[in-house]
Design an enzyme around this catalytic site. Structure first.
Site, PDB file in Angstrom:
ATOM      1  N   ASN A  14       1.004  -1.319   0.166  1.00 33.68           N
ATOM      2  CA  ASN A  14       0.229  -0.002  -0.031  1.00 33.68           C
ATOM      3  C   ASN A  14       0.937   1.213  -0.014  1.00 33.68           C
ATOM      4  O   ASN A  14       1.459   1.527   1.101  1.00 33.68           O
ATOM      5  CB  ASN A  14      -0.863   0.019   1.203  1.00 33.68           C
ATOM      6  CG  ASN A  14      -1.829   1.137   1.420  1.00 33.68           C
ATOM      7  OD1 ASN A  14      -1.706   2.026   0.521  1.00 33.68           O
ATOM      8  ND2 ASN A  14      -2.665   1.143   2.252  1.00 33.68           N
ATOM      9  N   ARG A  70      -2.915  -1.930  -3.223  1.00 34.21           N
ATOM     10  CA  ARG A  70      -4.020  -1.368  -3.004  1.00 34.21           C
ATOM     11  C   ARG A  70      -3.816  -0.149  -3.891  1.00 34.21           C
ATOM     12  O   ARG A  70      -2.945   0.681  -3.905  1.00 34.21           O
ATOM     13  CB  ARG A  70      -4.035  -0.675  -1.378  1.00 34.21           C
ATOM     14  CG  ARG A  70      -5.184   0.100  -1.352  1.00 34.21           C
ATOM     15  CD  ARG A  70      -5.109   0.784  -0.035  1.00 34.21           C
ATOM     16  NE  ARG A  70      -6.285   1.556   0.220  1.00 34.21           N
ATOM     17  CZ  ARG A  70      -6.137   2.928   0.946  1.00 34.21           C
ATOM     18  NH1 ARG A  70      -5.294   3.351   1.332  1.00 34.21           N
ATOM     19  NH2 ARG A  70      -7.395   3.411   1.018  1.00 34.21           N
ATOM     20  N   HIS A 114     -13.214   2.897   0.599  1.00 32.50           N
ATOM     21  CA  HIS A 114     -13.178   1.865   1.611  1.00 32.50           C
ATOM     22  C   HIS A 114     -13.662   0.461   1.087  1.00 32.50           C
ATOM     23  O   HIS A 114     -14.238  -0.220   1.934  1.00 32.50           O
ATOM     24  CB  HIS A 114     -13.749   2.227   2.700  1.00 32.50           C
ATOM     25  CG  HIS A 114     -13.063   3.132   3.959  1.00 32.50           C
ATOM     26  ND1 HIS A 114     -14.005   3.944   4.550  1.00 32.50           N
ATOM     27  CD2 HIS A 114     -11.956   3.475   4.300  1.00 32.50           C
ATOM     28  CE1 HIS A 114     -13.136   4.842   5.473  1.00 32.50           C
ATOM     29  NE2 HIS A 114     -11.846   4.343   4.965  1.00 32.50           N
ATOM     30  N   ARG A 133     -12.291  15.253   8.722  1.00 29.87           N
ATOM     31  CA  ARG A 133     -13.053  15.537   7.703  1.00 29.87           C
ATOM     32  C   ARG A 133     -14.456  16.111   7.969  1.00 29.87           C
ATOM     33  O   ARG A 133     -15.039  15.203   8.885  1.00 29.87           O
ATOM     34  CB  ARG A 133     -13.205  14.509   6.501  1.00 29.87           C
ATOM     35  CG  ARG A 133     -12.058  14.205   5.775  1.00 29.87           C
ATOM     36  CD  ARG A 133     -11.967  13.197   4.801  1.00 29.87           C
ATOM     37  NE  ARG A 133     -10.644  12.468   4.312  1.00 29.87           N
ATOM     38  CZ  ARG A 133     -10.576  11.241   4.394  1.00 29.87           C
ATOM     39  NH1 ARG A 133     -11.391  10.502   4.634  1.00 29.87           N
ATOM     40  NH2 ARG A 133      -9.356  10.928   4.166  1.00 29.87           N
ATOM     41  N   GLU A 167      -8.085  -5.416   5.575  1.00 33.04           N
ATOM     42  CA  GLU A 167      -7.882  -4.842   4.174  1.00 33.04           C
ATOM     43  C   GLU A 167      -6.743  -5.577   3.666  1.00 33.04           C
ATOM     44  O   GLU A 167      -6.922  -6.062   2.526  1.00 33.04           O
ATOM     45  CB  GLU A 167      -8.101  -3.156   4.181  1.00 33.04           C
ATOM     46  CG  GLU A 167      -9.203  -2.663   4.450  1.00 33.04           C
ATOM     47  CD  GLU A 167      -9.087  -1.088   4.759  1.00 33.04           C
ATOM     48  OE1 GLU A 167      -8.772  -0.698   5.905  1.00 33.04           O
ATOM     49  OE2 GLU A 167      -9.320  -0.429   3.918  1.00 33.04           O
TER      50      GLU A 167
END
Ligand code: ADP
Length: 399
Positions: free
Chosen positions: A7, A90, A179, A240, A386
């Site tokens: 990743n 990823r 996601h 956020r 993940e």
């Protein structure tokens, strides 16, 4: 079969080496501050941890260093790099082109490059990671696993914005959702826990970490999700803002301290959410500590707002799905935060959702069913994985 999962971010490289199909983690690690000076590589082999402080001026050096660690006699787990049979990457954005993982060839590379416009902070470093791995491991198959792929099953009425249609046709403006690897993994685990094929489960999946998103899953497929054109939309997150009235932006631009759109963008992404409301922290643990000291604090308000937003989307997705088998919590907060889970599903008994406070209290970081006996809709905690999902997708394409 040995699978390496990579990743690659703008200044970091995360990796995990798996033995498949057992999904056994042989080694993992993280290179930080790549290209920034005082770089550090933290490499783990089982319980052993190694910290390598050396200059990592670019991703090429980073990847070479990681491969060096994996094959080193002192820290490594491989005798030769040739033992790596495939690499799973990823990749944040696959646009509308990919609804599943794919073996990387020239066409896939061009597509990832084309989507850089949609994910300027993520796709370029993802691409660098792929290219550097190809150079370091010539001939080894590479697989791209996209964050957007799982949400490519959204119907048009869910993914389009009510802007002039040309903005979609000309500039690809639509809801993509992110996601995806996490929501896909949770869906597959939830189906296993419920003892049904994935194609028969309806779920509301809640990934609550630093970034937060929810998905409505019908028959194992995503039919709506809270993040949008970018990961800024939907839930309140660490820094956020999530959903806001878009008219706030032109309003703020007319004010002296926000005259630049780039400043507003930074504010919405980095200075809002839990941090912006509380003025204390973006970390839920710190907010919970501050809120229990002072129930009138803005930390408490930030938590209340966070849970209210999750609950609003649970309501929305109940309506979207009609029948729901389970609400699934994952991510740092979803896996470890009993208080947020309880508030997010409070007073929903009339909808068949009843949380058992005793089961909820101590449930942390493991798969567990939190619902009361007889709750029509199950409430599950499922720790996300993940990297493991990327390893599995890579294995399935390359075995
Ligand atoms: P990322 O999205 O960066 O992968 P994580 O999934 O690790 O982040 O989630 C980080 C969030 O999880 C932080 O807000 C952190 O406070 C929260 N968290 C971790 N442990 C707990 C806990 N015991 N109780 C409440 N929140 C927690």
């Amino acid at each position: 079969m040995i699978v390496l999962v990579v990743n690659c971010g703008s200044s970091s490289i995360k990796y995990q080496l798996y033995e498949m199909p057992e999904k056994k983690v042989l080694a993992k690690g993280l290179a930080e501050k790549v290209g920034e000076g005082d770089s550090i590589l933290t490499h783990r082999r089982g319980e052993e941890k190694f910290e390598i402080r050396q200059s990592i001026p670019n991703h090429k050096v980073g990847i070479e260093l990681i491969i060096g660690c994996l094959t080193s006699p002192e820290m490594g787990v491989l005798t030769t790099v040739k033992e790596i049979s495939a690499v799973g990457h990823r990749v944040v954005h696959g646009g509308e082109n990919y609804s599943a993982a794919i073996r990387i060839d020239q066409e896939v590379l061009s597509c990832i490059e084309e989507c850089a416009d949609l994910a300027p902070l993520h796709n370029p470093p993802n691409l660098i990671g792929i290219n550097e791995c190809r150079n370091a491991l010539p001939g080894v198959p590479m697989v791209a696993v996209f964050d957007t792929a799982f949400h490519q099953t959204l119907p048009k009425e869910a993914f389009l914005y009510a802007l002039p249609y040309e903005t979609y046709e000309k500039y690809r403006i639509r809801k993509y959702g992110f996601h995806g690897t996490s929501h896909a993994y949770i869906t597959s685990r939830a189906a296993a826990i419920l003892g049904k094929p994935a194609a028969e489960v309806n779920l509301i999946t809640c990934h609550l970490g630093n970034g937060c998103s929810m998905a409505a899953v019908r028959g194992g497929k995503s039919v709506d999700t809270t993040m949008g054109f970018t990961p800024l939309a939907g839930l309140i997150m660490g820094t956020r803002c999530g959903d806001i009235d878009p008219a706030i932006i032109p309003f703020l631009v007319s004010k002296p301290e926000y005259s630049k759109v780039s400043d507003i963008d930074k504010m919405m992404n980095k200075q809002s959410g839990l941090l912006g409301v509380s003025g204390v922290s973006n970390d839920m643990r710190n907010l919970e500590a501050a809120a229990s000291k002072d129930p009138k604090s803005r930390a408490k308000l930030a938590i209340d707002m966070f849970c209210y937003r999750v609950k609003s989307y649970i309501g929305a997705y109940l309506a979207v799905l009609g029948r729901v088998d389970a609400i699934c919590f994952t991510g740092g907060i979803g896996e470890n935060g009993p208080r947020v889970r309880a508030a997010s599903v409070s007073n929903l008994e009339n909808y068949g959702i009843a949380l058992d406070p005793e089961k909820n209290k101590d449930a942390r970081g493991r798969e567990v069913d939190l619902s009361m006996d007889g709750s029509k809709i199950k409430i599950l905690v499922i720790p996300t994985d993940e990297e493991g999902w990327i390893a599995e997708e890579t294995y399935n394409l390359c075995k």
